[in-house]
Design an enzyme around this catalytic site. Structure first.
Site, PDB file in Angstrom:
ATOM      1  N   CYS A  68      37.483 -10.631  21.259  1.00  0.00           N
ATOM      2  CA  CYS A  68      38.724 -11.247  20.806  1.00  0.00           C
ATOM      3  C   CYS A  68      39.889 -10.756  21.666  1.00  0.00           C
ATOM      4  O   CYS A  68      39.767  -9.785  22.401  1.00  0.00           O
ATOM      5  CB  CYS A  68      38.990 -10.872  19.366  1.00  0.00           C
TER       6      CYS A  68
ATOM      7  N   ARG B 156      38.762 -16.158  27.684  1.00  0.00           N
ATOM      8  CA  ARG B 156      37.674 -15.358  27.122  1.00  0.00           C
ATOM      9  C   ARG B 156      36.953 -16.061  25.982  1.00  0.00           C
ATOM     10  O   ARG B 156      35.920 -15.610  25.528  1.00  0.00           O
ATOM     11  CB  ARG B 156      38.235 -14.038  26.591  1.00  0.00           C
TER      12      ARG B 156
ATOM     13  N   TRP C 106      37.140 -14.128  17.993  1.00  0.00           N
ATOM     14  CA  TRP C 106      35.808 -14.646  18.312  1.00  0.00           C
ATOM     15  C   TRP C 106      34.916 -14.073  17.222  1.00  0.00           C
ATOM     16  O   TRP C 106      34.645 -12.882  17.198  1.00  0.00           O
ATOM     17  CB  TRP C 106      35.409 -14.152  19.699  1.00  0.00           C
TER      18      TRP C 106
ATOM     19  N   ASN D  71      39.715  -5.841  17.195  1.00  0.00           N
ATOM     20  CA  ASN D  71      38.572  -6.292  18.013  1.00  0.00           C
ATOM     21  C   ASN D  71      37.416  -5.353  17.730  1.00  0.00           C
ATOM     22  O   ASN D  71      37.632  -4.149  17.567  1.00  0.00           O
ATOM     23  CB  ASN D  71      38.880  -6.188  19.511  1.00  0.00           C
ATOM     24  N   GLY D  72      36.199  -5.890  17.774  1.00  0.00           N
ATOM     25  CA  GLY D  72      35.039  -5.016  17.600  1.00  0.00           C
ATOM     26  C   GLY D  72      34.480  -5.125  16.197  1.00  0.00           C
ATOM     27  O   GLY D  72      34.739  -6.086  15.475  1.00  0.00           O
TER      28      GLY D  72
ATOM     29  N   GLU E 186      12.590 -14.474  34.302  1.00  0.00           N
ATOM     30  CA  GLU E 186      14.051 -14.400  34.191  1.00  0.00           C
ATOM     31  C   GLU E 186      14.679 -14.014  35.529  1.00  0.00           C
ATOM     32  O   GLU E 186      15.698 -14.573  35.943  1.00  0.00           O
ATOM     33  CB  GLU E 186      14.426 -13.406  33.082  1.00  0.00           C
TER      34      GLU E 186
ATOM     35  N   LYS F 161      17.370 -16.350  37.622  1.00  0.00           N
ATOM     36  CA  LYS F 161      18.684 -15.892  38.097  1.00  0.00           C
ATOM     37  C   LYS F 161      18.817 -16.170  39.592  1.00  0.00           C
ATOM     38  O   LYS F 161      19.843 -16.632  40.057  1.00  0.00           O
ATOM     39  CB  LYS F 161      18.887 -14.383  37.854  1.00  0.00           C
TER      40      LYS F 161
ATOM     41  N   GLU G 175      19.066 -19.924  40.319  1.00  0.00           N
ATOM     42  CA  GLU G 175      20.242 -20.513  39.669  1.00  0.00           C
ATOM     43  C   GLU G 175      21.527 -20.215  40.451  1.00  0.00           C
ATOM     44  O   GLU G 175      22.359 -21.100  40.625  1.00  0.00           O
ATOM     45  CB  GLU G 175      20.317 -19.893  38.271  1.00  0.00           C
TER      46      GLU G 175
ATOM     47  N   HIS H  40      -5.090 -16.582  42.921  1.00  0.00           N
ATOM     48  CA  HIS H  40      -5.668 -17.871  42.519  1.00  0.00           C
ATOM     49  C   HIS H  40      -4.912 -19.047  43.128  1.00  0.00           C
ATOM     50  O   HIS H  40      -5.037 -20.167  42.666  1.00  0.00           O
ATOM     51  CB  HIS H  40      -5.694 -17.970  40.990  1.00  0.00           C
TER      52      HIS H  40
ATOM     53  N   LYS I  72      27.331 -24.413  31.354  1.00  0.00           N
ATOM     54  CA  LYS I  72      27.097 -23.259  30.488  1.00  0.00           C
ATOM     55  C   LYS I  72      26.403 -23.671  29.194  1.00  0.00           C
ATOM     56  O   LYS I  72      25.512 -22.987  28.715  1.00  0.00           O
ATOM     57  CB  LYS I  72      28.434 -22.575  30.190  1.00  0.00           C
TER      58      LYS I  72
HETATM   59  O1  M6R Z   1      23.058 -21.371  25.062  1.00  0.00           O
HETATM   60  P1  M6R Z   1      21.581 -21.216  25.184  1.00  0.00           P
HETATM   61  O2  M6R Z   1      21.146 -19.806  25.171  1.00  0.00           O
HETATM   62  O3  M6R Z   1      20.809 -22.034  24.187  1.00  0.00           O
HETATM   63  O4  M6R Z   1      21.242 -21.799  26.621  1.00  0.00           O
HETATM   64  C1  M6R Z   1      19.932 -21.923  27.064  1.00  0.00           C
HETATM   65  C2  M6R Z   1      19.891 -22.130  28.555  1.00  0.00           C
HETATM   66  O5  M6R Z   1      20.565 -23.300  28.905  1.00  0.00           O
HETATM   67  C3  M6R Z   1      20.513 -20.948  29.312  1.00  0.00           C
HETATM   68  O6  M6R Z   1      19.899 -19.751  28.969  1.00  0.00           O
HETATM   69  C4  M6R Z   1      20.378 -21.151  30.833  1.00  0.00           C
HETATM   70  O7  M6R Z   1      19.035 -21.098  31.200  1.00  0.00           O
HETATM   71  C5  M6R Z   1      21.205 -20.092  31.565  1.00  0.00           C
HETATM   72  N1  M6R Z   1      22.151 -20.731  32.408  1.00  0.00           N
HETATM   73  C6  M6R Z   1      20.408 -19.218  32.442  1.00  0.00           C
HETATM   74  O8  M6R Z   1      21.183 -18.261  33.090  1.00  0.00           O
END
Ligand code: M6R
Length: 610
Positions: free
Chosen positions: A2, A27, A74, A100-101, A482, A486, A489, A505, A605
């Site tokens: 927040c 934020r 938030w 906040n917190g 993961e 990253k 992406e 394989h 996002k």
């Molecule tokens: O908001 P969500 O966690 O449901 O989003 C899921 C994915 O769209 C999200 O994790 C996406 O893969 C990220 N951009 C990865 O860094």
């Protein structure tokens, strides 16, 4: 998290604090409010939704004040609403608090106060409990600052708190305990804020409050004292950052800032839930008969959240010995899933708005199967529609690439596994090991961050690779997915990710000079098998990089480059911690390749289309 703003001086205070809030808008928030000292006492306006709604109300009221505090919330405790927005007041409305917190022991404090008399609650927040507590202390002594001191001694948790008192119209009291708070020094005026960007248009001379500090701020003086009440000489810093740099807390990108926020995110996630005696409290959760009755867990999520779910599978199957199936939400509905009344279905989402996950949730709800959401954004659709929700408490995540949300999702899954294990009598030894590792997870992450330069150096060596493999065994294989996500992406490097044992394989055919293979080797049990796979890659000209444990010098000898993390006795938490170096590797590789890190091409996002 927040936003906090405060002002005392000769200018019109309300418009200054609202302008400060506006500068913290990036934020994220769900409601906002302001308190000022009017002729009749403390006046408060607060509104759910965008700041503009609050601005409209304020404009109609035309306040004139020389002292004000404001807050953008938030949500953590209680949904986003006018009532839950800050400021909150005590029973007499003479004390106004923004915060906040998280106050971990707010329920205990509430119960203690109830024994002394009624506590007239107007909201569902932990903050209001603090306001009542300060109000009660104030009634006892009539000393505002002393009332804050003695109330704060009773609060447990991570918080930054700012308080006004009707009877002391020239004074703001601020306390910092694990959530940031910065004071701004002007000429015959002073400011405060949760973040530097809110101060920059007004002053560049700031005092960053230390842990446990209490400040009494008037227009011409700032009194600072430490947690023991000893006066301190304020350390004034001159800030040269431009506004954009300030929003990122001095980091070059939000992604880097959010990677560094992980120790605090996990602390917030565990606060008030993982207790010192090892027990777990989940607050308002599913019925006990659901917790003791399920015989299978389904986990449904997308992207990074799906990868967190894969670690959930290791946690639940290891401790509870119940079968777990992890589904991509986008596949779930169309694959004719077999659902049974004795299933428990977990939905994981940072945003709480991902369309595929939401659609899967609705399908499961139609069947009447119990659902639990693990969600970051309070009040989001998935949080509202699940039967129960465990908020990950990671704070707002702005970079498209998810980092701190992932770690908090894994920590939340670990909390759920421990909670179920205590209720159902899960594997004792594994439960104890997980508890210990989870409690120490913030410190493990902080230790990896202290080694960030070693990771950056590896990124320099590998950033031109045409192809990267991400490999591991067991939980390390889940984290490999993961790490690869990253890298592709944000750095746009093609990746190939799989369990390390699968290489021979087929994928091994892709290995040649210049190709980089990044191995997670954080489980001593599978270490030797993984090292065989390392050798297979090296023999074909690939460069090998490993994320290894401090306690494993042998792997360092076999690999071309290694990145060490602390020895962690729970394989799942060790693997989760190893995601942090992978995030930093992706970050630095992307930076060296000149990519738009916070807003990668083609991605959003929050993915609200199926
Ligand atoms: O908001 P969500 O966690 O449901 O989003 C899921 C994915 O769209 C999200 O994790 C996406 O893969 C990220 N951009 C990865 O860094």
């Amino acid at each position: 998290m927040c936003g906090i703003a405060g002002y005392v001086g000769s200018r019109e205070a309300v418009s200054i604090v609202l302008d400060q809030l506006k500068r913290l808008e990036y934020r994220g928030y769900d409601s906002a409010g302001v308190a000022w000292r009017s002729g009749n006492g403390i006046a408060i306006l607060k509104k759910e939704g965008r700041l503009d709604r609050l601005f409209q109300e304020v404009t109609q009221t035309k306040p004139t004040a020389h002292i004000a505090i404001a807050h953008s919330r938030w949500a953590t405790h209680g949904k986003p609403s006018d009532e839950n927005a800050h400021p909150h007041t005590d029973a007499t409305n003479r004390i106004a608090v923004i915060h906040n917190g998280i106050i971990e022991n707010y329920i205990e404090l509430y119960q203690e106060m109830l024994q002394e008399g009624e506590v007239p609650l107007k909201s569902e927040t932990d903050t209001e409990i603090a306001a009542h507590l300060i109000g009660r202390e104030y009634q006892k002594t009539g000393d505002f600052v002393e009332a804050v001191r003695s109330a704060v001694r009773k609060l447990r948790g991570a918080f930054a708190m700012v308080i006004l008192c009707e009877d002391e119209p020239d004074k703001i009291v601020a306390v910092r305990n694990a959530s940031p708070l910065v004071l701004g020094i002007g000429e015959s005026e002073n400011f405060l804020a949760s973040d530097i960007p809110a101060l920059l248009p007004y002053t560049r001379d700031v005092i960053v409050m230390d842990e446990g500090d209490l400040a009494v701020i008037t227009s011409d003086r700032i009194h600072l004292e430490d947690a023991a009440g000893r006066p301190k000489l304020p350390k004034i810093t001159h800030v040269d950052w431009d506004i954009e740099a300030a929003e990122k807390g001095g980091y070059e990108h939000f992604m880097l800032k959010e990677i560094h926020e992980q120790p605090d995110a996990i602390r917030a996630c565990l606060a008030g839930r993982l207790m010192k005696d090892g027990t777990v409290k989940l607050g308002d959760t599913l019925d006990e008969k659901v917790w003791t009755g399920f015989d299978r867990i389904l986990i449904v999520a997308c992207g990074t959240a799906y990868h967190a779910g894969l670690l959930g599978e290791f946690l639940f199957e290891g401790i509870l010995r119940v079968p777990v199936e992890v589904y991509y939400a986008s596949e779930f509905r169309y694959n004719n899933p077999i659902l049974r009344p004795t299933d428990l279905v977990l939905f994981i989402s940072q945003s709480g708005e991902t369309a595929d996950t939401l659609a899967a949730l609705r399908l499961v709800k139609e069947e009447g199967i119990p659902t639990l959401g693990i969600v970051n954004v309070v009040g989001s659709s998935i949080a509202r529609e699940c039967d129960s929700v465990l908020y990950t408490q990671a704070g707002p995540e702005i970079c498209v690439a998810s980092t701190k949300a992932y770690s908090a999702q894994v920590a939340s899954l670990a909390l759920v596994a421990l909670y179920a294990s205590h209720l159902r009598g899960g594997d004792r030894e594994k439960t104890a090991r997980l508890q210990t590792a989870l409690a120490a997870m913030p410190e493990f992450l902080a230790e990896v961050l202290r080694r960030r330069e070693e990771i950056e150096a590896v990124a320099h060596d590998i950033h031109q690779a045409p192809l990267m493999f991400f490999l591991g065994r067991g939980a390390d294989a889940a984290v490999a997915l993961e790490g690869a996500l990253k890298m592709k992406e944000i750095a746009y490097i093609p990746t190939q990710e799989s369990p390390a044992g699968e290489m021979k394989h087929g994928p091994l055919a892709l290995v040649e000079n210049g190709v980089v293979a990044i191995f997670g080797i954080t489980n001593p049990v599978t270490r030797d098998k993984s090292l065989s796979n390392v050798k297979e890659v090296a023999a074909r000209g690939g460069t090998t990089v490993g994320i290894i444990l401090d306690s494993d010098p042998l792997s360092a000898e076999v690999l071309d480059r290694s990145i060490r993390i602390p020895h962690i006795d729970s394989p799942t938490i060790a693997a989760a911690v190893s995601a942090l170096p992978l995030q930093l590797l992706a970050y630095h590789v992307a930076r060296l390749r000149g990519c738009d890190i916070d807003k990668p091409r083609n991605l959003a996002k929050s993915v609200t289309v199926e």
